[in-house]
Motif scaffolding. Structure first.
Motif, short mmCIF file in Angstrom:
data_model
loop_
_atom_site.label_atom_id
_atom_site.label_comp_id
_atom_site.label_asym_id
_atom_site.label_seq_id
_atom_site.Cartn_x
_atom_site.Cartn_y
_atom_site.Cartn_z
N GLU A 1 6.10 -4.94 -14.10
CA GLU A 1 7.12 -5.98 -14.48
C GLU A 1 8.46 -5.04 -14.61
OE1 GLU A 1 6.04 -7.26 -18.39
OE2 GLU A 1 4.46 -8.61 -17.59
N ARG A 2 8.36 -3.88 -15.12
CA ARG A 2 9.71 -2.89 -15.22
C ARG A 2 9.95 -2.61 -13.50
NH1 ARG A 2 10.61 2.60 -18.25
NH2 ARG A 2 12.59 3.10 -17.72
N PHE A 3 8.83 -2.16 -12.70
CA PHE A 3 9.06 -1.57 -11.48
C PHE A 3 8.29 -2.78 -10.51
CE2 PHE A 3 8.86 2.07 -14.17
CZ PHE A 3 10.31 2.45 -14.13
N PRO A 4 8.97 -3.90 -10.00
CA PRO A 4 8.20 -4.95 -9.61
C PRO A 4 7.75 -4.38 -8.17
CG PRO A 4 10.51 -5.74 -10.26
CD PRO A 4 10.25 -4.21 -10.57
N LEU A 5 6.43 -4.78 -7.62
CA LEU A 5 5.65 -4.26 -6.66
C LEU A 5 6.33 -4.46 -5.26
CD1 LEU A 5 2.74 -3.00 -6.71
CD2 LEU A 5 1.91 -5.04 -5.61
N GLY A 6 6.62 -3.32 -4.58
CA GLY A 6 7.48 -3.58 -3.48
C GLY A 6 9.07 -3.10 -3.48
N PHE B 1 10.36 0.32 -7.65
CA PHE B 1 8.62 0.61 -7.36
C PHE B 1 8.45 1.79 -6.78
CE2 PHE B 1 4.96 0.04 -4.98
CZ PHE B 1 3.89 0.29 -6.03
N PHE B 2 9.00 1.97 -5.54
CA PHE B 2 8.76 3.10 -4.39
C PHE B 2 9.50 4.40 -5.13
CE2 PHE B 2 8.47 -0.11 -1.37
CZ PHE B 2 7.44 0.06 -0.85
N ALA B 3 10.64 4.30 -5.92
CA ALA B 3 11.19 5.43 -6.53
C ALA B 3 10.17 5.91 -7.70
CB ALA B 3 12.44 5.04 -7.43
N GLU B 4 9.56 5.02 -8.49
CA GLU B 4 8.88 5.44 -9.71
C GLU B 4 7.45 6.15 -8.99
OE1 GLU B 4 7.09 5.65 -13.66
OE2 GLU B 4 9.40 5.56 -12.51
N CYS B 5 6.96 5.64 -7.76
CA CYS B 5 6.06 6.29 -7.16
C CYS B 5 6.22 7.50 -6.76
CB CYS B 5 5.50 5.38 -5.86
SG CYS B 5 4.54 3.89 -6.24
N PRO C 1 -6.16 -15.43 -14.90
CA PRO C 1 -4.65 -15.84 -15.08
C PRO C 1 -4.41 -14.76 -16.08
CG PRO C 1 -6.00 -17.90 -15.06
CD PRO C 1 -7.00 -16.60 -15.02
N PRO C 2 -3.03 -14.33 -15.99
CA PRO C 2 -2.01 -14.79 -15.32
C PRO C 2 -1.95 -14.22 -13.96
CG PRO C 2 -1.23 -13.29 -16.95
CD PRO C 2 -2.63 -13.25 -17.13
N TYR C 3 -2.94 -13.41 -13.28
CA TYR C 3 -3.04 -12.94 -11.94
C TYR C 3 -2.04 -11.54 -11.84
CZ TYR C 3 -5.93 -16.83 -11.39
OH TYR C 3 -7.03 -17.82 -11.40
N LYS C 4 -1.78 -11.02 -12.87
CA LYS C 4 -1.11 -9.74 -12.70
C LYS C 4 -1.14 -8.81 -11.71
CE LYS C 4 1.53 -6.59 -15.62
NZ LYS C 4 1.66 -6.10 -17.07
N TRP C 5 0.04 -8.45 -11.08
CA TRP C 5 -0.40 -7.18 -10.24
C TRP C 5 -0.43 -5.90 -10.80
CZ3 TRP C 5 -1.98 -7.16 -5.14
CH2 TRP C 5 -2.03 -8.59 -4.36
N ARG C 6 -1.28 -5.02 -10.43
CA ARG C 6 -1.27 -3.72 -11.01
C ARG C 6 -1.34 -2.57 -9.99
NH1 ARG C 6 -2.14 -4.86 -16.41
NH2 ARG C 6 -3.23 -6.68 -16.96
N CYS C 7 -0.87 -1.25 -10.47
CA CYS C 7 -0.83 -0.36 -9.85
C CYS C 7 -1.09 1.05 -10.55
CB CYS C 7 0.73 -0.17 -9.07
SG CYS C 7 0.58 1.27 -7.55
N ARG C 8 -1.84 1.76 -9.88
CA ARG C 8 -2.35 3.06 -10.51
C ARG C 8 -2.34 4.18 -9.61
NH1 ARG C 8 -7.39 5.61 -10.70
NH2 ARG C 8 -8.18 3.83 -9.73
N HIS C 9 -1.88 5.46 -9.92
CA HIS C 9 -1.86 6.49 -9.23
C HIS C 9 -3.42 7.24 -9.33
CE1 HIS C 9 -0.69 11.10 -8.67
NE2 HIS C 9 -0.60 10.55 -7.50
N ARG C 10 -4.03 7.24 -8.22
CA ARG C 10 -5.42 7.63 -8.19
C ARG C 10 -5.69 9.02 -8.70
NH1 ARG C 10 -8.16 4.11 -4.44
NH2 ARG C 10 -6.73 3.04 -3.19
N LYS C 11 -4.66 10.04 -8.36
CA LYS C 11 -5.22 11.50 -8.85
C LYS C 11 -4.97 11.52 -10.40
CE LYS C 11 -4.41 16.22 -7.56
NZ LYS C 11 -3.84 17.13 -6.78
N THR C 12 -3.91 10.88 -10.86
CA THR C 12 -3.72 11.27 -12.25
C THR C 12 -4.03 10.02 -13.35
OG1 THR C 12 -1.66 10.47 -12.21
CG2 THR C 12 -1.98 12.92 -11.67
N HIS D 1 0.80 -1.05 -0.05
CA HIS D 1 0.03 -0.05 -0.06
C HIS D 1 0.98 1.13 0.09
CE1 HIS D 1 -3.68 -2.23 0.46
NE2 HIS D 1 -3.19 -2.88 1.63
N VAL D 2 0.54 2.11 -0.86
CA VAL D 2 1.48 3.35 -1.07
C VAL D 2 0.19 4.49 -1.15
CG1 VAL D 2 2.82 5.01 -2.41
CG2 VAL D 2 3.44 2.09 -2.43
N LYS D 3 0.40 5.61 -0.14
CA LYS D 3 -0.60 6.42 -0.32
C LYS D 3 -0.77 7.26 -1.52
CE LYS D 3 -1.88 10.86 2.33
NZ LYS D 3 -1.43 11.73 3.17
#
Length: 358
Positions: free
Chosen positions: A35-40, A44-48, A17-28, A5-7
């Protein structure tokens, strides 16, 4: 894998399948390539952090730019006094224009506005393209009055015309279609559809009005988009639907099968398969929409001979323009009926005989 969880970011896993994890910036709405920035991971945190920094930068628009004009317009009473739904519609356009927020205002010309309109239409449809043009024109007009621009470059830009032969959006329902839908509705959908069908309420308004909006056989509510008050006796079919509506403790007058307030998307999800089944059975024609019930009410009132101001009051409209748009079929039909009657009378006067086909 543990959920990270990232604010300001939404994280989820695909259900298939393949049950891929995804992440989206809520505001934009910016998606992160997991895949390029593995979760955690540190990457990944630098990209956030990079996405947040970019967004923070856009929160302080440059002087003399479209972004600054939009920010100041949004802070004015001319925007804050709009109905919540209208503000949300405007904000969709402002979000779309965010990539060109740093464009200097003196660079905007009619050809540039046309290019922006056409690009928005190509990506999101003709109506959205025209709406972006309209919102730009309103924002520029606000800016001209306050000295941000010398002239409004969008003032005389026309909207993109409807393609020839394109079916009318939200057409009125026929009597047989209303009867077929009413017979097929489950108990928890009858009341909201009755409010749309007989009171002319917008679908979102019908789902959101509180129980206190209906009392002593009257409806006392405000249209969400315009804020115009609607106060009139309930038609008999709505009274009947209220009498048999399932009991619930929701904060809204209408509730779903679980006794909870409807969401617009949830109601559409229940309405769609039922409408499709009726289409397959030939009970209704294609193009049936819930929004079309407002057109239906206006059409029936126009056929009864009511004037446009009365129809606008029934629908909660500030002006008669939309009432005129909604009831144009009925007005034309009534006019043409009189024309054909007069034409037949003239033919009879002239002694013209009907020619039977061979």
């Amino acid at each position: 894998m543990a959920v990270v969880h990232v604010k300001g970011f939404a994280t989820w896993q695909d259900r298939k399948p393949p049950y891929k994890w995804r992440c989206r910036h809520r505001k934009t709405g910016t998606m992160i390539d997991t895949e390029r920035f593995p979760l955690g991971s540190l990457a990944f945190f630098a990209e956030c952090a990079r996405i947040v920094a970019l967004n923070d930068k856009t929160d302080d628009p440059k002087p003399g730019t479209l972004g600054q004009l939009i920010a100041r317009y949004r802070a004015s009473v001319f925007f804050t006094d709009l109905a919540a739904r209208t503000r949300a519609d405007y904000q969709r356009c402002f979000d779309y224009l965010q990539p060109i927020a740093d464009t200097m205002l003196d660079r905007f010309t009619p050809p540039l506005v046309v290019k922006i309109r056409d690009k928005a239409a190509a990506k999101h449809g003709r109506r959205f393209g025209n709406y972006v043009k309209t919102v730009l024109a309103l924002t520029f007009a606000w800016g001209v009055e306050r000295g941000y621009l010398k002239a409004n470059p969008a003032m005389k830009i026309k909207g993109i015309r409807r393609p020839r032969g394109m079916a009318d959006a939200n057409r009125p329902w026929s009597d047989s279609e209303r009867d077929a839908v009413a017979a097929a509705l489950p108990a928890h959908m009858r009341l909201p559809v009755a409010l749309m069908m007989y009171c002319g309420l917008d679908p979102q308004d019908a789902l959101k009005i509180p129980p206190t909006a209906v009392s002593d056989g009257m409806i006392d509510a405000r249209r969400g988009k315009t804020g115009v008050a609607m106060w009139f006796p309930l038609p008999a079919p709505v009274v009947a639907a209220l009498a048999v509506a399932p009991k619930h403790d929701a904060i809204t007058l209408c509730a779903n099968s679980r006794g909870k307030p409807w969401t617009p998307s949830g109601f559409r999800a229940s309405w769609r398969p039922m409408r499709q089944a009726l289409e397959l059975a030939g009970a209704v024609q294609p193009g049936l929409t819930l929004k079309g019930l407002r057109h239906t009410v206006a059409t029936i009132l126009a056929e009864m001979g009511y004037d446009e101001r009365t129809i606008a009051d029934m629908l909660g409209q500030k002006t008669v323009e939309m009432a005129r748009h909604y009831s144009k079929r009925a007005n034309k039909s009534r006019k043409m009926s009189a024309v054909v009657t007069s034409f037949d009378a003239e033919l009879n006067r002239r002694g013209t005989k009907n020619v039977k086909p061979a």
